[in-house]
Design a protein around this motif. Structure first.
Motif, mmCIF file in Angstrom:
data_model
loop_
_atom_site.group_PDB
_atom_site.id
_atom_site.type_symbol
_atom_site.label_atom_id
_atom_site.label_comp_id
_atom_site.label_asym_id
_atom_site.label_seq_id
_atom_site.Cartn_x
_atom_site.Cartn_y
_atom_site.Cartn_z
ATOM 1 N N PRO A 15 0.887 -1.303 -0.059
ATOM 2 C CA PRO A 15 0.038 0.070 0.059
ATOM 3 C C PRO A 15 0.828 1.242 0.043
ATOM 4 N N LEU A 16 0.310 2.283 -0.795
ATOM 5 C CA LEU A 16 1.168 3.536 -0.882
ATOM 6 C C LEU A 16 0.097 4.678 -0.238
ATOM 7 N N ASP A 17 0.963 5.759 -0.058
ATOM 8 C CA ASP A 17 0.166 7.131 0.395
ATOM 9 C C ASP A 17 -0.098 7.883 -0.835
ATOM 10 N N TRP A 18 0.627 7.515 -1.887
ATOM 11 C CA TRP A 18 0.529 8.238 -3.127
ATOM 12 C C TRP A 18 1.470 7.411 -4.180
ATOM 13 N N VAL A 19 1.108 7.359 -5.251
ATOM 14 C CA VAL A 19 2.027 6.514 -6.442
ATOM 15 C C VAL A 19 3.220 7.566 -6.772
ATOM 16 N N PRO A 20 4.186 7.046 -6.787
ATOM 17 C CA PRO A 20 5.511 7.732 -7.003
ATOM 18 C C PRO A 20 5.608 7.879 -8.402
ATOM 19 N N ARG A 21 6.136 8.917 -8.855
ATOM 20 C CA ARG A 21 6.183 9.249 -10.350
ATOM 21 C C ARG A 21 7.897 9.743 -10.639
ATOM 22 N N THR A 22 8.053 9.768 -11.934
ATOM 23 C CA THR A 22 9.149 10.152 -12.413
ATOM 24 C C THR A 22 9.205 10.343 -13.912
ATOM 25 N N CYS A 23 10.211 10.988 -14.426
ATOM 26 C CA CYS A 23 10.276 11.160 -16.110
ATOM 27 C C CYS A 23 11.672 11.482 -16.382
ATOM 28 N N TRP A 24 11.852 11.327 -17.543
ATOM 29 C CA TRP A 24 13.492 11.394 -18.045
ATOM 30 C C TRP A 24 13.602 11.824 -19.359
ATOM 31 N N ALA A 25 14.598 12.539 -19.738
ATOM 32 C CA ALA A 25 15.047 12.990 -20.989
ATOM 33 C C ALA A 25 16.314 13.057 -21.227
ATOM 34 N N HIS A 26 16.956 13.246 -22.356
ATOM 35 C CA HIS A 26 18.193 12.973 -22.629
ATOM 36 C C HIS A 26 18.902 14.611 -22.594
ATOM 37 N N TYR A 27 20.237 14.756 -22.001
ATOM 38 C CA TYR A 27 20.714 16.090 -22.123
ATOM 39 C C TYR A 27 22.202 16.363 -22.695
ATOM 40 N N MET A 28 22.274 15.168 -23.824
ATOM 41 C CA MET A 28 23.512 15.466 -24.765
ATOM 42 C C MET A 28 24.725 15.736 -23.932
ATOM 43 N N THR A 29 25.357 15.023 -22.796
ATOM 44 C CA THR A 29 26.298 15.352 -22.007
ATOM 45 C C THR A 29 27.582 14.725 -22.085
ATOM 46 N N GLU A 30 27.586 13.777 -22.957
ATOM 47 C CA GLU A 30 28.760 12.660 -23.234
ATOM 48 C C GLU A 30 30.137 13.538 -23.341
ATOM 49 N N THR A 31 30.207 14.627 -24.010
ATOM 50 C CA THR A 31 31.422 15.352 -23.954
ATOM 51 C C THR A 31 31.783 16.312 -22.959
ATOM 52 N N LEU A 32 30.783 16.500 -21.950
ATOM 53 C CA LEU A 32 30.877 17.525 -20.922
ATOM 54 C C LEU A 32 31.306 16.870 -19.671
ATOM 55 N N GLY A 33 31.263 15.300 -19.622
ATOM 56 C CA GLY A 33 31.855 15.146 -18.278
ATOM 57 C C GLY A 33 30.582 14.839 -17.399
ATOM 58 N N GLY A 34 31.085 13.996 -16.371
ATOM 59 C CA GLY A 34 30.184 13.526 -15.189
ATOM 60 C C GLY A 34 29.472 14.609 -14.523
ATOM 61 N N ALA A 35 30.271 15.640 -14.102
ATOM 62 C CA ALA A 35 29.747 16.804 -13.081
ATOM 63 C C ALA A 35 28.785 17.563 -14.006
ATOM 64 N N GLU A 36 29.029 17.778 -15.360
ATOM 65 C CA GLU A 36 28.030 18.469 -16.065
ATOM 66 C C GLU A 36 26.628 17.707 -16.108
ATOM 67 N N HIS A 37 26.766 16.358 -16.284
ATOM 68 C CA HIS A 37 25.575 15.551 -16.317
ATOM 69 C C HIS A 37 24.912 15.531 -15.121
#
Length: 308
Positions: A15-37
């Motif tokens: 049982p839940l108090d409400w249904v958790p939610r999430t959403c995602w998109a790509h940010y084109m960060t491969e050449t910018l490194g982990g900190a910028e990601h």
């Protein structure tokens, strides 16, 4: 419930108090490194206050030096088990550590990754598939090196504070899809490596995203996973209710990622209401896959505010 409680309860079908939610998109960060990601994920998370932070994978598997694609056995034979200091692994781990330090233990963080076959094809290109199939033993040795590297990476992600892995595979695609794998290709090059990676995720919540459309679930009945995902609004794919009935597992989805950017607010609210009405538990509300980066903010706020 705090966010971790809600996340674990949804996965367990409790049982839940409400249904958790999430959403995602790509940010084109491969050449910018982990900190910028990490920074771009933080901006997005802080804007919408998702219950689960799903980290997208904008990095590609590290090919050996001067190997830009797979043209034949000579390229395959150069693959070795990769060290975690390689750019992909080091930067993604840096991203995870930054996110965990920033948010502390209470926000569930789920990392996205792919099976060894997809890691190769994703970088080498679709035209490499016939080459891979034509050189079975060399391809298997290459996949073994990639698979061992990815299993080590799963452990490193767990140590960095990752709560779950969103494991995207194409091995459920049906005939007619460019990603379709016949039974021999699946049995030879995919199945064992996928299961090995899932086993290496033990201790984290294991999501499997059966990517594409139309897909079949037959190959995944014995996979060690906790949550199933498909693009449930795409033609030929099971609905979320059918997915839950077929697997007996928690499910994630309910929103049509192919249309969300063009929906009216009322259309989105109706999809959300229909999904919530048909699931009393065992649900994480999200799009079926990655949304377009240009999806309007006012629509994302409707999805993000659902549980408030």
């Amino acid at each position: 419930m705090n966010r971790q409680d809600r996340f674990r309860a949804a996965v367990a079908g409790e049982p839940l108090d409400w249904v958790p939610r999430t959403c995602w998109a790509h940010y084109m960060t491969e050449t910018l490194g982990g900190a910028e990601h990490a920074r771009r994920h933080i901006v997005y998370q802080d804007e919408y206050d998702w219950d689960i932070l799903k980290v997208v994978n904008d990095f590609h598997y590290p090919f050996p030096e001067n190997v830009e694609t797979i043209r034949g056995p000579a390229d395959m034979e150069r693959f070795r088990r990769a060290d975690m200091s390689e750019y992909l692994f080091a930067e993604e781990l840096d991203c995870l550590r930054i996110l965990r330090a920033h948010y502390g233990p209470d926000l569930p963080i789920v990392f996205t990754t792919f099976d060894p076959w997809r890691q190769i094809v994703r970088r080498a290109g679709m035209a490499s598939i016939p080459v891979l199939k034509a050189h079975r033993e060399e391809t298997l040795r290459m996949l073994r090196a990639v698979g061992d590297s990815m299993c080590t990476f799963m452990g490193a992600l767990r140590d960095a504070g990752c709560d779950g892995i969103f494991f995207s595979v194409n091995s459920g695609n049906q005939p007619g899809s460019p990603l379709y794998a016949d039974d021999e290709t699946y049995a030879t090059f995919m199945r064992d490596f996928e299961i090995e990676m899932l086993e290496a995720m033990e201790g984290m919540v294991r999501f499997i995203h059966v990517h594409g459309a139309p897909v079949s679930l037959e190959r995944f009945t014995d996979y060690p996973v906790d949550v199933f995902s498909v693009s449930d609004w795409l033609k030929g794919n099971p609905t979320l209710a059918e997915l839950r009935d077929a697997t007996g597992k928690a499910v994630i989805g309910g929103i049509d990622e192919s249309r969300i950017a063009d929906m009216t607010p009322d259309e989105l609210r109706a999809q959300i209401a229909d999904t919530l009405a048909s699931h009393d538990r065992g649900l994480i509300l999200s799009p079926g896959c990655t949304i377009p980066i240009w999806t309007p903010a006012h629509l994302l706020r409707i999805l993000a505010d659902t549980g408030a």
